[in-house]
Scaffold this motif. Structure first.
Motif, PDB file in Angstrom:
ATOM      1  N   LYS A  54       0.842  -1.196   0.000  1.00  0.00           N
ATOM      2  CA  LYS A  54       0.000   0.000   0.000  1.00  0.00           C
ATOM      3  C   LYS A  54       0.877   1.246   0.000  1.00  0.00           C
ATOM      4  CE  LYS A  54      -3.593  -2.271   2.661  1.00  0.00           C
ATOM      5  NZ  LYS A  54      -4.332  -2.276   3.912  1.00  0.00           N
ATOM      6  N   TYR A  55       0.527   2.182  -0.839  1.00  0.00           N
ATOM      7  CA  TYR A  55       1.224   3.460  -0.910  1.00  0.00           C
ATOM      8  C   TYR A  55       0.237   4.575  -0.579  1.00  0.00           C
ATOM      9  CZ  TYR A  55       4.877   0.910  -3.363  1.00  0.00           C
ATOM     10  OH  TYR A  55       5.862   0.010  -3.687  1.00  0.00           O
ATOM     11  N   GLY A  56       0.636   5.468   0.274  1.00  0.00           N
ATOM     12  CA  GLY A  56      -0.222   6.585   0.645  1.00  0.00           C
ATOM     13  C   GLY A  56      -0.252   7.646  -0.450  1.00  0.00           C
ATOM     14  N   GLY A  57      -1.255   8.512  -0.393  1.00  0.00           N
ATOM     15  CA  GLY A  57      -1.347   9.596  -1.351  1.00  0.00           C
ATOM     16  C   GLY A  57      -0.253  10.628  -1.115  1.00  0.00           C
ATOM     17  N   TYR A  58       0.084  11.372  -2.130  1.00  0.00           N
ATOM     18  CA  TYR A  58       1.117  12.385  -2.016  1.00  0.00           C
ATOM     19  C   TYR A  58       0.884  13.474  -3.054  1.00  0.00           C
ATOM     20  CZ  TYR A  58       3.073   9.394  -5.692  1.00  0.00           C
ATOM     21  OH  TYR A  58       3.247   8.635  -6.819  1.00  0.00           O
ATOM     22  N   THR A  59       1.602  14.564  -2.916  1.00  0.00           N
ATOM     23  CA  THR A  59       1.487  15.687  -3.837  1.00  0.00           C
ATOM     24  C   THR A  59       2.753  15.787  -4.666  1.00  0.00           C
ATOM     25  OG1 THR A  59       0.135  16.873  -2.226  1.00  0.00           O
ATOM     26  CG2 THR A  59       1.066  18.169  -3.999  1.00  0.00           C
ATOM     27  N   GLU A  67       2.058  23.183 -11.886  1.00  0.00           N
ATOM     28  CA  GLU A  67       0.974  23.102 -10.905  1.00  0.00           C
ATOM     29  C   GLU A  67       1.104  21.853 -10.042  1.00  0.00           C
ATOM     30  OE1 GLU A  67      -3.131  21.685 -12.223  1.00  0.00           O
ATOM     31  OE2 GLU A  67      -2.209  22.219 -14.148  1.00  0.00           O
ATOM     32  N   LYS A  68       0.566  21.933  -8.831  1.00  0.00           N
ATOM     33  CA  LYS A  68       0.596  20.801  -7.907  1.00  0.00           C
ATOM     34  C   LYS A  68      -0.503  19.809  -8.281  1.00  0.00           C
ATOM     35  CE  LYS A  68       2.666  23.109  -3.996  1.00  0.00           C
ATOM     36  NZ  LYS A  68       2.561  23.443  -2.575  1.00  0.00           N
ATOM     37  N   VAL A  69      -0.153  18.527  -8.205  1.00  0.00           N
ATOM     38  CA  VAL A  69      -1.087  17.461  -8.545  1.00  0.00           C
ATOM     39  C   VAL A  69      -1.129  16.485  -7.376  1.00  0.00           C
ATOM     40  CG1 VAL A  69      -1.571  15.579 -10.157  1.00  0.00           C
ATOM     41  CG2 VAL A  69      -0.521  17.682 -10.987  1.00  0.00           C
ATOM     42  N   ASN A  70      -2.338  16.154  -6.921  1.00  0.00           N
ATOM     43  CA  ASN A  70      -2.497  15.160  -5.860  1.00  0.00           C
ATOM     44  C   ASN A  70      -2.561  13.774  -6.480  1.00  0.00           C
ATOM     45  OD1 ASN A  70      -2.550  16.963  -3.696  1.00  0.00           O
ATOM     46  ND2 ASN A  70      -4.704  17.406  -4.062  1.00  0.00           N
ATOM     47  N   VAL A  71      -1.723  12.884  -5.982  1.00  0.00           N
ATOM     48  CA  VAL A  71      -1.719  11.492  -6.436  1.00  0.00           C
ATOM     49  C   VAL A  71      -2.443  10.673  -5.373  1.00  0.00           C
ATOM     50  CG1 VAL A  71      -0.285   9.529  -7.082  1.00  0.00           C
ATOM     51  CG2 VAL A  71       0.466  11.850  -7.637  1.00  0.00           C
ATOM     52  N   ALA A  72      -3.458   9.930  -5.794  1.00  0.00           N
ATOM     53  CA  ALA A  72      -4.286   9.164  -4.861  1.00  0.00           C
ATOM     54  C   ALA A  72      -3.513   7.985  -4.257  1.00  0.00           C
ATOM     55  CB  ALA A  72      -5.523   8.654  -5.579  1.00  0.00           C
ATOM     56  N   ARG A  73      -4.041   7.472  -3.140  1.00  0.00           N
ATOM     57  CA  ARG A  73      -3.474   6.257  -2.551  1.00  0.00           C
ATOM     58  C   ARG A  73      -3.625   5.130  -3.550  1.00  0.00           C
ATOM     59  NH1 ARG A  73      -6.783   5.406   2.807  1.00  0.00           N
ATOM     60  NH2 ARG A  73      -8.305   5.244   1.167  1.00  0.00           N
ATOM     61  N   LYS A  74      -2.723   4.170  -3.467  1.00  0.00           N
ATOM     62  CA  LYS A  74      -2.808   3.034  -4.384  1.00  0.00           C
ATOM     63  C   LYS A  74      -2.204   1.790  -3.768  1.00  0.00           C
ATOM     64  CE  LYS A  74       1.143   5.001  -6.755  1.00  0.00           C
ATOM     65  NZ  LYS A  74       1.570   5.620  -7.988  1.00  0.00           N
TER      66      LYS A  74
END
Length: 91
Positions: A54-59, A67-74
């Motif tokens: 499991k990987y947590g979300g990050y920016t 621009e900043k992009v939010n990467v979802a948990r996966k």
């Protein structure tokens, strides 16, 4: 080695028809994929293990626009080599 090579090796070493060897290899990989989808760990002693990490979300920042992009948990499948295989490759 790819899937076709694996089928051919199984066919040759066990005196099977190609269709039989293909069914065995496909069944093996399908069961592995199903187990990982259920978050089960697969361990082949001396060779390797597979599990879901499991990987947590990050920016992150988009390099093109800045621009900043939010990467979802996966959750991703993870491969870990076994000691015997590691030693065999390192000879």
């Amino acid at each position: 080695m790819n899937k076709v090579d694996l089928i051919q090796a199984l066919k040759n070493s066990n005196d099977l028809y190609k269709s039989e060897a293909e069914k065995i290899v496909t069944l093996f990989f399908n069961h592995m994929a199903e187990a990982l989808a259920k978050r089960e760990r697969i361990e082949i002693r001396g060779l390797c293990s597979f599990f879901v990490k499991k990987y947590g979300g990050y920016t992150r920042r988009n390099p093109k626009t800045g621009e900043k992009v939010n990467v979802a948990r996966k959750k991703l499948p993870f491969f870990k080599v076994g000691k015997e295989l590691k030693d065999r490759v390192d000879r």
